[in-house]
Enzyme design. Structure first.
Site: not given
Length: 121
Positions: A60, A65, A91, A93
């Site tokens: 996903k 992450k 900035s 994931n």
């Protein structure tokens, strides 16, 4: 956001225990993909040994992450106390994963993104 009790985070003196890992796996299982482990004979040959590659690009939000963000959000939800919202500076994931996981739980998320971020991100 403060570190969640019972889970190791940045700055914690202790490594997560086996029980922490098993708990996190159970907590996130309903929400994330079970991604495959891939192999490649050419890479194995170049390295002189088997190389296993976890295909987290299929996860996903396109990154591993999602696992950590989902664990953090689900741990907050399990506490039972109201969660007015979460904030992340990212900035890439991590911010995307936190916003996704918070959205699943119905928790508002604010992601602070630097102005200097590359346009494709």
């Amino acid at each position: 956001m403060d570190a969640v009790e019972g889970s190791a985070g940045v700055g914690d003196a202790e490594m997560p225990s086996a029980a922490d890992v098993v708990g996190a796996a159970a907590r996130i299982r309903p929400f994330v993909h079970h991604t495959p482990v891939l192999t490649c004979r050419a890479i194995d040959a170049a390295c002189g040994r088997p190389v296993l590659m976890k295909a987290e690009h299929l996860q996903k939000v396109g990154a591993y992450k999602a696992r950590g963000a989902t664990n953090q959000i689900r741990t907050l939800v399990e506490r039972g106390a109201p969660v007015p919202g979460v904030v992340a500076a990212s900035s890439g994931n991590h911010g995307q994963a936190l916003a996704w996981a918070a959205g699943l739980a119905g928790i508002p998320a604010t992601i602070v993104v630097p102005r200097t971020i590359a346009a494709p991100k």
